[in-house]
Design an enzyme around this catalytic site. Structure first.
Site, PDB file in Angstrom:
ATOM      1  CE1 TYR A   1      -4.121  -1.670   0.035  1.00 52.42           C
ATOM      2  CE2 TYR A   1      -2.986  -3.224   1.596  1.00 52.42           C
ATOM      3  CZ  TYR A   1      -4.134  -3.064   0.811  1.00 52.42           C
ATOM      4  OH  TYR A   1      -5.138  -3.994   0.512  1.00 52.42           O
TER       5      TYR A   1
ATOM      6  CG  HIS B   1     -22.774  -4.536 -12.195  1.00 45.17           C
ATOM      7  ND1 HIS B   1     -22.907  -4.632 -13.372  1.00 45.17           N
ATOM      8  CD2 HIS B   1     -21.481  -5.286 -11.708  1.00 45.17           C
ATOM      9  CE1 HIS B   1     -21.849  -5.649 -14.005  1.00 45.17           C
ATOM     10  NE2 HIS B   1     -21.409  -5.895 -12.840  1.00 45.17           N
TER      11      HIS B   1
ATOM     12  CB  THR C   1     -16.759 -11.387 -16.862  1.00 48.60           C
ATOM     13  OG1 THR C   1     -17.067 -10.744 -15.244  1.00 48.60           O
ATOM     14  CG2 THR C   1     -18.022 -12.625 -16.954  1.00 48.60           C
TER      15      THR C   1
ATOM     16  CB  THR D   1     -24.764   0.745 -20.493  1.00 47.09           C
ATOM     17  OG1 THR D   1     -25.337   1.134 -19.486  1.00 47.09           O
ATOM     18  CG2 THR D   1     -24.958   1.714 -21.980  1.00 47.09           C
ATOM     19  CB  SER D   2     -20.685  -1.980 -23.082  1.00 47.98           C
ATOM     20  OG  SER D   2     -20.013  -2.464 -24.304  1.00 47.98           O
TER      21      SER D   2
ATOM     22  CG  ASN E   1     -19.447  -7.597  -8.825  1.00 44.66           C
ATOM     23  OD1 ASN E   1     -20.082  -6.466  -9.274  1.00 44.66           O
ATOM     24  ND2 ASN E   1     -19.120  -8.098 -10.115  1.00 44.66           N
TER      25      ASN E   1
ATOM     26  CD  GLN F   1     -21.228 -13.102  -9.923  1.00 46.75           C
ATOM     27  OE1 GLN F   1     -20.770 -12.279 -10.366  1.00 46.75           O
ATOM     28  NE2 GLN F   1     -22.355 -13.398 -10.064  1.00 46.75           N
TER      29      GLN F   1
END
EC number: 1.1.1.27
Length: 318
Positions: free
Chosen positions: A69, A179, A234, A153-154, A124, A86
């Site tokens: 850090y 999301h 992803t 949106t893409s 997420n 996920q």
């Protein structure tokens, strides 16, 4: 406001698939002169930094480091991708307790060395963790941004473009809200180069009806699950989405992107982070745009906000 200077430093916290691919996309974009990777797995982080550095001959000059850090000190932007991944069949919201605990250890360290940075949350569930970051950091809301629904949106533009056989960049639309599973498609404001989508479809003799909207929306909403089922994670598209947000900030573009921001009074929604069209520039989020939705969309957006608030309220580790 990001100050104009000769060097631009971006730190990426988390060197898993998303973090490493984000560093790669940032490297290719040429927006940074220094990229720092931080992860609990120091050996992997070193390996990622070495691998990226070996491509120095093919990109603009950039110094890529692995570190701790303290090595992030003075970053213009800190991108946070750290957290539990996920799993197949797992929703983004089911990740919450694991990742809040991780953020409780990460955010104080980030803030300690980066008082003036803009924090870009990607982990997420991104809306919930953006809110957690906002609270833990004590930063103004403008400087705590979630990647929000930029990727969704893409995906929506891609689906429409594929069906209508047009460049997705000619589709103007937004996914808003979470999301995740409660996100909404803003069909009422969707247009093809300023022609309302229903008018365009009618003129070109293309399908546009309830079935079309349902199929497209379901494909967008379930896109991540489909990818995860096939390849386990992803990371390419989200890395490109993050790079787009970073470029908007560093270039002071004042472009409109559906990032996750603190909503304070929009259709009665307050004190929650949601994907909203925002003007993004050198200060971070310069303004959230209150676009007019139809009644159905507004109602779904309110429910999306309630879903996120309930998740936060029920999180056992807050």
């Amino acid at each position: 406001m990001i100050k104009k200077r000769n060097t631009t430093k971006i730190s990426v916290i988390g060197a898993g698939s998303v973090g490493a691919t984000t560093a790669y996309a940032l490297m290719l974009s040429g927006v940074a002169t220094e990229i720092v990777l931080v992860d609990v797995n120091k050996s992997k982080t070193e390996g990622e930094a070495m691998d990226l550095s070996h491509g120095a001959d093919f990109v603009k000059p950039v110094n890529i480091l692995s570190g701790d850090y303290k090595d992030t000190e003075g970053s213009d932007i800190v991108v946070i991708t750290a957290g539990a991944a996920q799993k197949v069949g797992e929703t983004r919201l089911q990740l919450i307790n694991k990742n809040i605990n991780i953020f409780k250890s990460i955010i104080p360290q980030v803030v300690k060395y980066n008082k003036d940075a803009i924090l870009l949350v990607v982990s997420n569930p991104v809306d919930v963790l953006s809110y957690v970051t906002y609270k833990l950091s004590g930063f103004p809301k403008e400087r705590v941004i979630g990647s929000g629904t930029v990727l969704d949106t893409s995906r929506l533009k891609h689906e429409i473009g594929k069906r209508y056989k047009i460049d997705p960049r000619n589709v103007n639309t937004y996914i808003m809200g979470e999301h995740g599973d409660s996100e909404i498609a803003t069909w009422s404001v969707t247009n093809i180069q300023n022609i309302k989508i229903d008018e365009y479809a009618n003129k070109e003799n293309l399908e546009y009806n309830d079935n079309f909207r349902k199929e497209v929306y379901e494909n967008v909403k379930n896109a991540a699950y489909e990818v995860i089922n096939r390849k386990g994670a992803t990371f390419y598209a989200i890395a490109l989405a993050v790079t787009r947000i970073v470029k908007a900030i560093l270039g002071d573009e004042k472009t409109i992107l559906p990032v996750s921001t603190l909503v304070e009074n929009y259709y009665g929604i307050k004190d929650v982070y949601l994907g909203m069209p925002c003007i993004v520039g050198g200060s971070g989020i310069e303004k959230a745009l209150s676009i007019d939705l139809n009644k159905t969309e507004a109602s779904k957006l309110v429910k999306s906000a309630e879903t996120l608030k309930n998740t936060l309220n029920n999180a056992s580790c807050l």
